[in-house]
Design a protein around this motif. Structure first.
Motif, mmCIF file in Angstrom:
data_model
loop_
_atom_site.group_PDB
_atom_site.id
_atom_site.type_symbol
_atom_site.label_atom_id
_atom_site.label_comp_id
_atom_site.label_asym_id
_atom_site.label_seq_id
_atom_site.Cartn_x
_atom_site.Cartn_y
_atom_site.Cartn_z
ATOM 1 N N LEU A 89 -10.535 -14.613 4.087
ATOM 2 C CA LEU A 89 -10.974 -13.674 4.901
ATOM 3 C C LEU A 89 -10.147 -13.158 5.846
ATOM 4 O O LEU A 89 -9.862 -12.056 6.111
ATOM 5 C CB LEU A 89 -12.301 -14.019 5.632
ATOM 6 C CG LEU A 89 -13.679 -14.143 4.650
ATOM 7 C CD1 LEU A 89 -14.778 -14.473 5.413
ATOM 8 C CD2 LEU A 89 -13.993 -12.565 4.445
ATOM 9 N N ALA A 90 -9.423 -14.090 6.583
ATOM 10 C CA ALA A 90 -8.506 -13.845 7.643
ATOM 11 C C ALA A 90 -7.156 -13.153 7.007
ATOM 12 O O ALA A 90 -6.910 -11.909 7.728
ATOM 13 C CB ALA A 90 -8.005 -14.995 8.439
ATOM 14 N N GLY A 91 -6.896 -13.528 5.811
ATOM 15 C CA GLY A 91 -5.630 -12.732 5.300
ATOM 16 C C GLY A 91 -6.014 -11.270 4.740
ATOM 17 O O GLY A 91 -5.243 -10.345 4.980
ATOM 18 N N MET A 92 -7.201 -11.220 4.351
ATOM 19 C CA MET A 92 -7.708 -9.865 4.012
ATOM 20 C C MET A 92 -7.746 -8.917 5.173
ATOM 21 O O MET A 92 -7.215 -7.712 5.047
ATOM 22 C CB MET A 92 -9.065 -9.792 3.509
ATOM 23 C CG MET A 92 -9.593 -8.663 2.665
ATOM 24 S SD MET A 92 -11.405 -8.831 2.290
ATOM 25 C CE MET A 92 -12.199 -8.707 3.598
ATOM 26 N N LEU A 93 -8.274 -9.560 6.419
ATOM 27 C CA LEU A 93 -8.103 -8.766 7.623
ATOM 28 C C LEU A 93 -6.758 -8.363 7.915
ATOM 29 O O LEU A 93 -6.412 -7.241 8.451
ATOM 30 C CB LEU A 93 -8.937 -9.353 8.762
ATOM 31 C CG LEU A 93 -10.415 -9.421 8.415
ATOM 32 C CD1 LEU A 93 -11.458 -10.262 9.333
ATOM 33 C CD2 LEU A 93 -11.220 -8.045 8.245
ATOM 34 N N SER A 94 -5.842 -9.305 7.821
ATOM 35 C CA SER A 94 -4.425 -9.125 8.239
ATOM 36 C C SER A 94 -4.068 -7.660 7.191
ATOM 37 O O SER A 94 -3.226 -6.931 7.676
ATOM 38 C CB SER A 94 -3.600 -10.277 7.945
ATOM 39 O OG SER A 94 -3.727 -11.402 8.893
ATOM 40 N N GLY A 95 -4.575 -7.808 6.035
ATOM 41 C CA GLY A 95 -4.241 -6.827 5.152
ATOM 42 C C GLY A 95 -4.778 -5.416 5.573
ATOM 43 O O GLY A 95 -3.952 -4.447 5.506
ATOM 44 N N LEU A 96 -6.051 -5.537 6.012
ATOM 45 C CA LEU A 96 -6.534 -4.108 6.446
ATOM 46 C C LEU A 96 -5.838 -3.866 7.746
ATOM 47 O O LEU A 96 -5.590 -2.562 8.008
ATOM 48 C CB LEU A 96 -8.105 -4.570 7.003
ATOM 49 C CG LEU A 96 -8.822 -3.159 7.727
ATOM 50 C CD1 LEU A 96 -8.778 -2.354 6.720
ATOM 51 C CD2 LEU A 96 -10.243 -3.619 7.924
ATOM 52 N N ALA B 119 -2.871 -1.898 6.601
ATOM 53 C CA ALA B 119 -3.308 -0.589 6.349
ATOM 54 C C ALA B 119 -3.577 0.380 7.444
ATOM 55 O O ALA B 119 -2.995 1.371 7.388
ATOM 56 C CB ALA B 119 -4.550 -0.539 5.440
ATOM 57 N N PHE B 120 -4.047 -0.032 8.451
ATOM 58 C CA PHE B 120 -4.300 0.703 9.555
ATOM 59 C C PHE B 120 -2.760 1.251 10.191
ATOM 60 O O PHE B 120 -2.691 2.309 10.404
ATOM 61 C CB PHE B 120 -5.032 0.016 10.705
ATOM 62 C CG PHE B 120 -6.615 0.053 10.568
ATOM 63 C CD1 PHE B 120 -7.093 0.478 9.720
ATOM 64 C CD2 PHE B 120 -7.200 -0.832 11.383
ATOM 65 C CE1 PHE B 120 -8.429 0.536 9.315
ATOM 66 C CE2 PHE B 120 -8.534 -0.791 11.248
ATOM 67 C CZ PHE B 120 -9.281 -0.284 10.332
ATOM 68 N N ALA B 121 -1.926 0.060 10.357
ATOM 69 C CA ALA B 121 -0.688 0.465 10.806
ATOM 70 C C ALA B 121 0.081 1.386 9.925
ATOM 71 O O ALA B 121 0.784 2.064 10.594
ATOM 72 C CB ALA B 121 0.184 -1.121 10.924
ATOM 73 N N ILE C 91 0.884 -1.120 0.037
ATOM 74 C CA ILE C 91 0.054 -0.006 0.065
ATOM 75 C C ILE C 91 0.816 1.261 0.007
ATOM 76 O O ILE C 91 0.416 2.038 -0.679
ATOM 77 C CB ILE C 91 -0.806 -0.023 1.386
ATOM 78 C CG1 ILE C 91 -2.074 -1.226 1.160
ATOM 79 C CG2 ILE C 91 -1.821 1.426 1.070
ATOM 80 C CD1 ILE C 91 -2.643 -1.208 2.596
ATOM 81 N N ALA C 92 1.922 1.257 0.987
ATOM 82 C CA ALA C 92 2.829 2.281 0.906
ATOM 83 C C ALA C 92 3.364 2.826 -0.426
ATOM 84 O O ALA C 92 3.513 4.032 -0.770
ATOM 85 C CB ALA C 92 3.926 2.204 1.969
#
Lengths: 296, 343
Positions: free
Chosen positions: B240-247, B250-252, B102-103
């Motif tokens: 789904l779990a992977g996607m949430l790790s991605g989120l 993004a938060f971090a 993302i960065a």
């Protein structure tokens, strides 16, 4: 396969077989071998120890603190401590009937945290003092590493020729059957974890005798390569199949691979990718699926 | 003969012998177990309030809320995986891989990319593809999930290290506002995390996927025989779990403004300990997202208490490892049995 690997690397990179890279190989190998032997003992039982590299780091730090004052006694004390750490992991695992990867994952946090705490997050040089003989080199190899490999040879003999060795394989092949034929399976499992702790301690010793520097995190990067070494060598993750000889070959392969990757100019940054994939692939090819009714 | 019948009668459905007049009847015991995490949290907060005057201040509680966002999101994904009886150790690796992707795609100081929202979506997609890989290898190649996800943990870290060029990418303030903009004094990501928690709870309780997750966790063979497409459910849950790790990545990134390979260090412990403390059993089939979220908040409050008390940060890490062990053992204690073999 090892021969193929060495051949392949030296064809691709003719300067692989020169003195400098052979020396790095010799440096990497005993360390990976010690960690792999501990891991192998636990994997033979069908368990896993995710904490052993962190315990090695912890051992290296405490040895470095104690060697200047206590010499060899300090080294022995640390080996005793790491063995007890293994006993604690094993005891918690069998007593609470909780998955070994979970207990040792917690252990990974505890011991790497304590290694950082004790060292205040810094690396420091080790003055061998009384223990200088352990750090002296024969043909450029620290005596401590030679000593560790001698222990490995003895361990290979012991696994094949003692009651404990046979029980270890029996429990790995079928714990319930082993218990019913009168083996104290839980004790064997605890002893397996104790050995893993002991070899982690040896790995810590080999590490500082080579670098003459103790750092709280150096060994941690070797957790995955050591597991990969055990499994690549042909010890199945389901337990009961494998041995010191196979692990020796696996550890050599990993050491050659690591040095080979460096010589071939592959960035260290992507090495975790290679070892991660390698570990999964080698588990995929050696796992005994018939033994696991349900795979979680 | 008679005494045997007596004991049999005194046994209730869960097989625990009822000791007559004891206050802790099995029913009360179950109810207490369900509310245990909430009580623990309240007790912990009470103790911290009494011990440290700085704990119960508005500023500190807002900090706790801000710190909870990432672990809560991770906890929803991990709780679903653990409900299956599996585990996802790759959280930290996936998080940093998504963070760096993302960065480098959002407006940053290393290259000319400026994809805006698309960068975040791609990051979530990268997280989901890591999860997809975990699920496919676990379900179709039949390798224990701890081994697969242990491998992808390091693959993720390798990807992040590879993306880290000469300097860590720093993103523009504009690209991080969706995370750190404040509402009622709390960063926006906290509210997003709450939405994720509610969505996770809804999926588990009211959808077919949710019921299938519990069915597989309870008894996988039985679920398969009843027509649950076990593999498909597993792959979906890992994705789904992977996607949430991605989120979470993004938060971090939004929080720090700069991508960092060590940004996710220690997240795995907090998340596992929280999920298990909340009463989601590692053996699968029991627990849920809401309970686990309470467990996660317990971990955050505990950490906050240690920080306020001035405990050495390295020692805090060690303590969290110990809490993981203690939580897992405590929650597993009642399922011990003779001759039960756990690898």
């Amino acid at each position: 396969m090892l021969v193929l690997l060495v051949g392949g690397v030296s064809l691709l990179e003719p300067n692989f077989l020169n003195a400098a890279s052979l020396r790095t190989l010799a440096e990497q190998f005993p360390l990976i071998f010690m960690l792999a032997l501990g891991q192998m003992t636990v994997i033979l039982l069908g368990r896993i120890d995710l904490s052993n590299a962190a315990v090695a780091s912890f051992a290296a730090i405490v040895m470095a603190k104690w060697i200047p004052d206590f010499g060899v006694v300090g080294v022995l004390a640390v080996l005793a401590i790491t063995t007890l750490i293994g006993v604690a992991h094993g005891w918690l695992h069998v007593r609470a009937q909780t998955a070994s990867f979970m207990i040792t994952l917690g252990g990974l946090g505890v011991w790497s945290g304590l290694a950082l705490f004790v060292s205040e997050g810094r690396s420091f040089g080790v003055d061998p003092g009384f223990a200088s003989r352990l750090f002296d080199r024969t043909f450029g190899i620290p005596n401590a590493a030679i000593f560790a490999i001698a222990i490995a040879a003895f361990y290979a003999y012991a696994l094949d020729n003692t009651k404990f060795g046979r029980r270890l394989y029996a429990v790995g092949n079928g714990q319930r059957a082993a218990s019913m034929s009168g083996v104290h399976a839980e004790r064997v499992v605890i002893a397996g974890f104790a050995l893993s702790g002991f070899f982690s301690g040896l790995a810590g010793l080999v590490l500082i005798s080579w670098l003459e520097i103790a750092s709280p995190t150096t060994a941690n990067a070797l957790l995955l390569p050591a597991i990969a070494a055990v499994i690549l060598g042909g010890t199945a993750i389901t337990g009961g199949v494998g041995g010191v000889g196979r692990t020796l070959v696996g550890a050599l392969m990993i050491a050659v691979l690591r040095v080979g990757l460096d010589v071939a100019g592959i960035e260290t940054s992507i090495q975790p990718i290679i070892f991660g994939i390698l570990a999964v692939i080698s588990v995929a090819t050696t796992i005994d699926r018939a033994r696991l009714p349900v795979i979680k | 003969m008679e005494s045997a019948v007596d004991t049999a009668q005194k046994k209730n459905r869960s097989g625990v012998v009822d000791r007559g007049g004891s206050w802790l009847t099995p029913r009360r015991r179950r109810r207490l177990a369900a509310w245990g995490p909430v009580l623990t949290l309240l007790l912990l907060m009470l103790v911290l309030t009494l011990l440290n005057s700085k704990f119960a201040t508005a500023a500190n509680l807002k900090t706790v809320a801000n710190q909870s966002a990432i672990p809560l999101v991770l906890g929803v994904g991990l709780a679903m995986v653990i409900l299956l009886g599996a585990i996802d150790l790759s959280i930290e690796g996936v998080m940093v891989a998504a963070m760096f992707s993302i960065a480098l795609l959002a407006a940053n100081n290393v290259n000319d990319n400026d994809l805006g929202v698309l960068a975040i979506l791609i990051g979530l997609g990268i997280g989901a593809s890591f999860g997809l890989a975990n699920g496919l290898v676990n379900a179709y190649l039949r390798i224990p999930s701890f081994m697969v996800t242990f491998g992808t943990w390091f693959v993720g870290i390798g990807v992040a290290q590879k993306l880290l060029g000469r300097q860590p990418p720093r993103i523009d303030l504009e690209a991080r506002s969706w995370v750190i903009e404040q509402r009622f004094g709390i960063q926006q990501m906290f509210y997003i995390a709450l939405v994720v928690v509610v969505l996770g709870a809804v999926v588990l309780r009211f959808t077919r996927l949710g019921r299938h997750i519990y069915a597989i966790g309870g008894n996988e063979e039985l679920a398969a025989q009843s027509g649950v497409r076990v593999r498909r459910v597993k792959v979906t849950v890992f994705a789904l779990a992977g996607m949430l790790s991605g989120l979470a990545g993004a938060f971090a990134l939004g929080r720090a403004g700069v991508a960092d390979v060590t940004a996710s260090q220690g997240r795995l412990f907090t998340t596992i300990a929280g999920v298990v403390l909340g009463g989601t059993l590692l053996s699968g089939g029991r627990g849920g997202v809401l309970q686990s979220s309470v467990g996660i908040v317990i971990m955050i409050v505990l950490r906050n208490g240690m920080i306020l008390a001035g405990v050495d940060p390295f020692l805090q890490d060690a303590a969290e490892g110990g809490i993981v062990i203690a939580a897992v053992i405590a929650m597993n204690w009642s399922s011990r049995a003779k001759l039960r073999v756990v690898a």
